[in-house]
Design a protein around this motif. Structure first.
Motif, PDB file in Angstrom:
ATOM      1  N   ILE A 186       0.836  -1.215   0.000  1.00 43.20           N
ATOM      2  CA  ILE A 186       0.000   0.000   0.000  1.00 43.20           C
ATOM      3  C   ILE A 186       0.860   1.251   0.000  1.00 43.20           C
ATOM      4  O   ILE A 186       0.568   2.223  -0.701  1.00 43.20           O
ATOM      5  CB  ILE A 186      -0.930   0.002   1.238  1.00 43.20           C
ATOM      6  N   LYS A 248      -8.848   0.023   0.967  1.00 47.35           N
ATOM      7  CA  LYS A 248      -7.723  -0.841   1.306  1.00 47.35           C
ATOM      8  C   LYS A 248      -8.185  -2.257   1.630  1.00 47.35           C
ATOM      9  O   LYS A 248      -7.546  -3.245   1.241  1.00 47.35           O
ATOM     10  CB  LYS A 248      -6.950  -0.253   2.498  1.00 47.35           C
ATOM     11  N   LYS A 251      -8.835  -4.208  -1.495  1.00 46.96           N
ATOM     12  CA  LYS A 251      -7.582  -4.681  -2.105  1.00 46.96           C
ATOM     13  C   LYS A 251      -7.053  -5.897  -1.355  1.00 46.96           C
ATOM     14  O   LYS A 251      -6.564  -6.859  -1.966  1.00 46.96           O
ATOM     15  CB  LYS A 251      -6.540  -3.558  -2.108  1.00 46.96           C
ATOM     16  N   VAL A 318      -3.456  -3.881  -6.607  1.00 43.10           N
ATOM     17  CA  VAL A 318      -3.187  -2.770  -5.680  1.00 43.10           C
ATOM     18  C   VAL A 318      -3.108  -1.415  -6.365  1.00 43.10           C
ATOM     19  O   VAL A 318      -3.509  -0.395  -5.804  1.00 43.10           O
ATOM     20  CB  VAL A 318      -1.902  -3.029  -4.858  1.00 43.10           C
ATOM     21  N   THR A 320      -0.727   0.668  -6.816  1.00 41.52           N
ATOM     22  CA  THR A 320      -0.085   1.651  -5.936  1.00 41.52           C
ATOM     23  C   THR A 320       1.332   2.027  -6.378  1.00 41.52           C
ATOM     24  O   THR A 320       2.023   2.756  -5.682  1.00 41.52           O
ATOM     25  CB  THR A 320      -0.006   1.113  -4.495  1.00 41.52           C
TER      26      THR A 320
END
Length: 327
Positions: A186, A248, A251, A318, A320
């Motif tokens: 993350i 979150k 995910k 994700v 990210t």
């Protein structure tokens, strides 16, 4: 166990290490902490991470008693402390990175950990009220006295780290060897973008914390329940709000499905992903239960499963990855 050099230094640290944040002296009993230390050491872990601010100094006391009890040869382990937040008593010169507090905090950590020197000593956060030059000089003094062997930073910006490096070069002092940033699926910006030049040009080492995003990537919070976990601890409301974010959690649920396909626990998949980054010197594990630690200490077995295809699947979930500048 695999051992990696701490950046460009000659020090070798175990790829997986044990940290005491939120557990030692707070969430778990001293006897469990001692058992966790023994399990980690027997599995080849040689780095144990601590800080003056963890449980207001009690964490270091618990770890120190355990180290003394086990009678490990001093050359066989690496222990750290961090300076900034102070211990139980706050006030002027009892927090921050002034020369006075840096040196007094080091002396305090040595007593609590019951060791003659710290292998690694971190500036736990940047101090806006103290010139970086003063802190670099203080660290160099401790190095010359033999009270610390390497010094570094935690959660500093690349610009602050560069200033410390420049100051050290200007005065022929020893600069920072390592940084301890948060790094997980993350939170990736510092490790994968901001610090890239520091890795390339200065060989900065890293001891990454929160590889499971405070438990989010362990799979235990996908139901949203936090009872009897660290998020249920008094004073951890800020962490609970940060972790139990619906985006979150979603995910984490998708990553859980991928982990199930690979027939591995989500925690080990997430830890193995961190180990794939060549700029990670060691991944700090946190644990409150012995079985949990034993399981995560076998993470190196999972790394070979992370093929290019699997890594792409993880990325698709994700989303990210920091965007790097195009040249």
């Amino acid at each position: 166990m695999e051992y990696r050099r701490l950046g460009k230094s000659g020090l070798q640290v175990s790829a997986l290490s044990l940290g005491s944040w939120l557990t030692f002296g707070q969430q778990i009993s001293d006897s469990v902490a001692d058992e966790l230390m023994g399990i980690a050491y027997d599995a080849g872990v040689n780095f144990f991470d601590n800080a003056e601010g963890y449980a207001a100094g009690k964490s270091e006391e618990v770890m120190g008693k355990s180290i003394k009890k086990h009678k490990w040869e001093r050359e066989s382990f690496v222990v750290s402390s961090k300076v900034f937040f102070g211990t139980e008593h706050k006030g002027p010169n009892r927090v921050g990175l002034s020369r006075k507090h840096v040196i007094e905090a080091c002396n305090g950590a040595l007593k609590r950990l019951q060791v003659d020197y710290l292998d690694l000593y971190f500036c736990h956060r940047p101090d806006k009220n103290t010139p970086i030059e003063e802190t670099v000089w203080a660290m160099n003094t401790l190095l010359q006295q033999g009270k610390i062997l390497y010094w570094g930073t935690s959660e500093w910006s690349a610009a602050e780290l560069m200033e410390a490096i420049v100051v050290a070069k200007q005065y022929n002092l020893i600069g920072p060897t390592m940084e301890q940033p948060q790094y997980n699926l993350i939170e990736r910006y510092k490790m994968e973008k901001e610090y890239l030049l520091l890795f390339k040009e200065y060989g900065l080492g890293t001891t990454i914390w929160s590889p499971l995003a405070s438990g989010l990537l362990s799979g235990k919070y996908t139901s949203g329940k936090v009872k009897d976990t660290r998020l249920d601890l008094k004073g951890m409301e800020w962490l609970k709000d940060a972790v139990l974010n619906e985006e979150k959690l979603e995910k984490a649920r998708k990553l859980q499905s991928l982990a199930d396909e690979l027939n591995v626990p989500l925690a080990k998949l997430s830890l193995a992903w961190c180990l794939k980054n060549p700029n990670v010197s060691t991944v700090i594990l946190g644990a409150s239960k012995t079985q949990q630690l034993k399981e995560n200490l076998t993470t190196l077995e999972v790394v070979p499963l992370l093929s290019t295809e699997v890594m792409e699947k993880i990325e698709d979930i994700v989303k990210t990855k920091p965007v790097l500048p195009q040249f």
